[in-house]
Structures are given as structure tokens and as C-alpha cells.
Design a protein around this motif. Structure first.
Motif, short mmCIF file in Angstrom:
data_model
loop_
_atom_site.label_atom_id
_atom_site.label_comp_id
_atom_site.label_asym_id
_atom_site.label_seq_id
_atom_site.Cartn_x
_atom_site.Cartn_y
_atom_site.Cartn_z
N THR A 46 -15.05 -1.80 -15.50
CA THR A 46 -16.04 -2.80 -15.06
C THR A 46 -15.35 -3.93 -14.31
N LEU A 47 -15.86 -4.26 -13.13
CA LEU A 47 -15.36 -5.41 -12.38
C LEU A 47 -15.94 -6.68 -13.01
N LEU A 48 -15.07 -7.50 -13.57
CA LEU A 48 -15.51 -8.70 -14.29
C LEU A 48 -15.59 -9.92 -13.39
N PHE A 49 -14.67 -10.02 -12.44
CA PHE A 49 -14.73 -11.11 -11.46
C PHE A 49 -14.02 -10.67 -10.19
N SER A 50 -14.37 -11.31 -9.07
CA SER A 50 -13.89 -10.88 -7.75
C SER A 50 -13.18 -12.01 -7.03
N GLU A 51 -12.24 -11.64 -6.17
CA GLU A 51 -11.55 -12.63 -5.33
C GLU A 51 -12.54 -13.30 -4.38
N VAL A 68 -5.68 -7.87 -14.16
CA VAL A 68 -5.91 -8.87 -13.11
C VAL A 68 -4.98 -8.55 -11.95
N ALA A 69 -5.54 -8.44 -10.75
CA ALA A 69 -4.76 -8.02 -9.58
C ALA A 69 -5.20 -8.80 -8.35
N ARG A 70 -4.33 -8.79 -7.37
CA ARG A 70 -4.59 -9.42 -6.08
C ARG A 70 -4.74 -8.32 -5.04
N GLY A 71 -5.84 -8.31 -4.29
CA GLY A 71 -6.09 -7.26 -3.32
C GLY A 71 -5.66 -7.64 -1.92
N ALA A 72 -5.56 -6.61 -1.06
CA ALA A 72 -5.22 -6.79 0.35
C ALA A 72 -6.32 -6.17 1.20
N PRO A 73 -6.45 -6.59 2.47
CA PRO A 73 -7.51 -6.04 3.32
C PRO A 73 -7.44 -4.52 3.48
N ASN A 74 -6.24 -3.93 3.36
CA ASN A 74 -6.11 -2.48 3.52
C ASN A 74 -6.51 -1.71 2.28
N GLY A 75 -6.97 -2.40 1.26
CA GLY A 75 -7.42 -1.73 0.05
C GLY A 75 -6.39 -1.64 -1.05
N ARG A 76 -5.13 -1.92 -0.76
CA ARG A 76 -4.10 -1.89 -1.78
C ARG A 76 -4.20 -3.14 -2.65
N SER A 77 -3.63 -3.06 -3.84
CA SER A 77 -3.64 -4.21 -4.74
C SER A 77 -2.33 -4.30 -5.49
N LEU A 78 -2.00 -5.48 -5.95
CA LEU A 78 -0.79 -5.72 -6.73
C LEU A 78 -1.21 -6.30 -8.08
N GLU A 79 -0.86 -5.60 -9.14
CA GLU A 79 -1.18 -6.09 -10.47
C GLU A 79 -0.38 -7.35 -10.76
N LEU A 80 -1.07 -8.39 -11.21
CA LEU A 80 -0.42 -9.65 -11.54
C LEU A 80 -0.09 -9.73 -13.03
N TYR A 81 -1.05 -9.38 -13.87
CA TYR A 81 -0.85 -9.41 -15.32
C TYR A 81 -2.04 -8.73 -15.99
N ARG A 82 -1.93 -8.55 -17.30
CA ARG A 82 -3.05 -8.02 -18.08
C ARG A 82 -3.37 -8.98 -19.20
N VAL A 83 -4.63 -9.07 -19.55
CA VAL A 83 -5.09 -9.98 -20.60
C VAL A 83 -5.60 -9.15 -21.77
N GLN A 84 -5.00 -9.36 -22.94
CA GLN A 84 -5.45 -8.71 -24.16
C GLN A 84 -5.99 -9.77 -25.11
N HIS A 85 -6.42 -9.32 -26.31
CA HIS A 85 -7.02 -10.28 -27.24
C HIS A 85 -6.02 -11.38 -27.60
N GLY A 185 1.88 -2.25 -6.61
CA GLY A 185 1.47 -2.76 -5.31
C GLY A 185 1.94 -1.90 -4.16
N THR A 186 1.96 -0.59 -4.35
CA THR A 186 2.39 0.32 -3.30
C THR A 186 1.39 1.46 -3.20
N VAL A 187 1.77 2.54 -2.50
CA VAL A 187 0.85 3.66 -2.31
C VAL A 187 1.28 4.84 -3.18
N ARG A 188 0.32 5.70 -3.49
CA ARG A 188 0.57 6.80 -4.42
C ARG A 188 1.65 7.75 -3.92
#
Length: 227
Positions: A46-51, A68-85, A185-188
Motif C-alpha cells: 500500500t502506498l501510504l504517502f507520495s513525494e 521509505v524511498a526517493r524516486g526518479a523520473p525514469n521510474g527507479r528509486s533508492l531506498e532511504l530507510y525502513r520504519v518498523q514498530h 537504487g539500480t536496475v535489476r
């Protein structure tokens, strides 16, 4: 996404996972939870919030995990961190403090249960010195993690970063090449090529959405910059 007023069990869980909330003056805590909080139950993915969007509130995770990640116009994204309880989201916090739009997006990685404070409720709780000090302490820890991430992206080779990402999860990882690519933050295709190289070198064994670590010491040496 299901939302409702927080029930007694959820509030008890919140106080156990977030001691700074339990330490708030009872009247302040209870009035904010009654008037400015909502409990959310969301499935994985589920997308909880958007840039670029205004922050709708301050999330506190009771169960599950948010990527939580930061996206780029080409569709790629870089994971910044994860939030747990028991943890806080820096992107939401900085947005609320700075009255700015969100600089990252958040997606649940598994079914999640959260309590979301609206901006007014967040402002009331941060007026308390103890809670404010707690938020800034977590904020400082996250900033240090993001600085380390920026350093890794700028100065480490991708094979080093991939080796590091494979460690610390046990002998078997249940993941896909795409998920690892998103995390780095790279390609498969590049991740697949490197994983096959690691397999040829005897470091791991690849399966369907499965990676078995055979030589953790070799991966640890590579992650540390050793040949």
C-alpha cells in the motif's frame, strides 16, 4: 485501507512501543488520541504517502514495516530507510516541522497497523519537551544513516553495496533481484549480473526468489572493500 478511532488495545500497544508517548502528560496524550488520531490497517504494497504531496500526519507503526524511498523520473528509486514498530519516519517529521511537501514516498512491505496523528495533534505533542527531545533524537539517528547511505552511493562500488545488502539476514534470503535493485537504487539487470558472478565465485546459490549464502566471510570481505 481500513481506518477507525484507536481502540484500547491499539493505544496500549502504542504506549508499549513508544515510551515517549507513554511519558506524555496523560491529559495531553488522551485528548490528542481522542481528537487528532486515527488507526490504520493496510495490506502489504500500500502506498501510504507520495513525494511532492503535503504530509497528512505523523505515523507510528504498531505492526509491520514501511519502506521509505526517493524516486526518479525514469521510474527507479533508492531506498532511504525502513520504519518498523517503535520507530519514526524522518520524511514525515521533516515535512511537518518545515511545513513543506514530502521528499520521499512510503510503501508498506507487509500488512501494517499504524496510528496516524494529524498535523495539529503532532504540534500539540511536540510542545512537550520530552517528546520533542525524543523526536529530534530519532531524527538525528536517521540523518546519520542517510549520510552513510549517501557516502556508500557516492564512493562504494555496487558489488560492495550488494554484498553488504546480502549480509545480516541469515543463511537464506527470500527476496527478488528487483527488490534488491530497488534497495540499492539500480536496475535489476545489473543486480542479476553481479549475483551470478557471486554464484560463480562460490559465495551463494541462486534460486527462485531465494538466495542461499554459502560464504558469508567472502561477502563480508567484499563489502569491506577487500579484493
Amino acid at each position: 485501507m481500513n481506518s477507525s478511532a484507536p481502540n484500547a488495545a491499539q493505544i496500549e500497544d502504542l504506549l508499549a512501543r513508544y515510551p515517549a508517548v507513554a511519558a506524555l502528560p496523560a491529559a495531553m496524550r488522551e485528548s490528542v488520541l481522542a481528537e487528532h488520531a486515527v488507526a490504520l490497517q493496510v495490506p502489504g504494497g500500500t502506498l501510504l504517502f507520495s513525494e511532492g504531496q503535503p504530509c497528512q500526519g505523523f505515523p507510528m507503526v504498531l505492526k509491520g514495516e514501511v519502506r521509505v524511498a526517493r524516486g526518479a523520473p525514469n521510474g527507479r528509486s533508492l531506498e532511504l530507510y525502513r520504519v518498523q514498530h517503535g520507530e519514526l519516519c524522518v520524511a514525515s517529521t521533516s515535512c511537518l516541522f518545515g511545513h513543506a511537501v514530502l521528499a520521499a514516498h512510503g510503501v508498506s512491505t507487509e500488512p501494517c497497523e499504524l496510528i496516524l496523528l494529524d498535523p495539529q495533534g503532532f504540534a500539540q505533542w511536540t510542545a512537550d519537551e520530552g517528546f520533542r527531545r525524543y523526536v529530534f533524537g530519532i531524527f538525528a539517528d536517521r540523518i546519520a544513516e542517510l549520510m552513510a547511505l549517501a557516502e556508500a552511493v557516492a564512493f562504494q562500488r555496487l558489488d560492495q553495496r550488494l554484498a553488504g545488502a546480502l549480509l545480516g539476514h541469515g543463511a537464506v534470503l527470500q527476496t527478488t533481484h528487483q527488490q534488491l535493485a530497488d534497495e540499492l537504487g539500480t536496475v535489476r539487470e545489473i543486480v542479476t549480473r553481479l549475483l551470478k558472478r557471486f554464484e560463480r565465485e562460490g559465495c551463494l546459490l541462486l534460486g527462485r526468489e531465494r538466495i542461499e549464502i554459502l560464504d558469508a566471510a567472502a561477502l563480508r570481505a567484499l563489502a569491506g572493500g577487500q579484493a
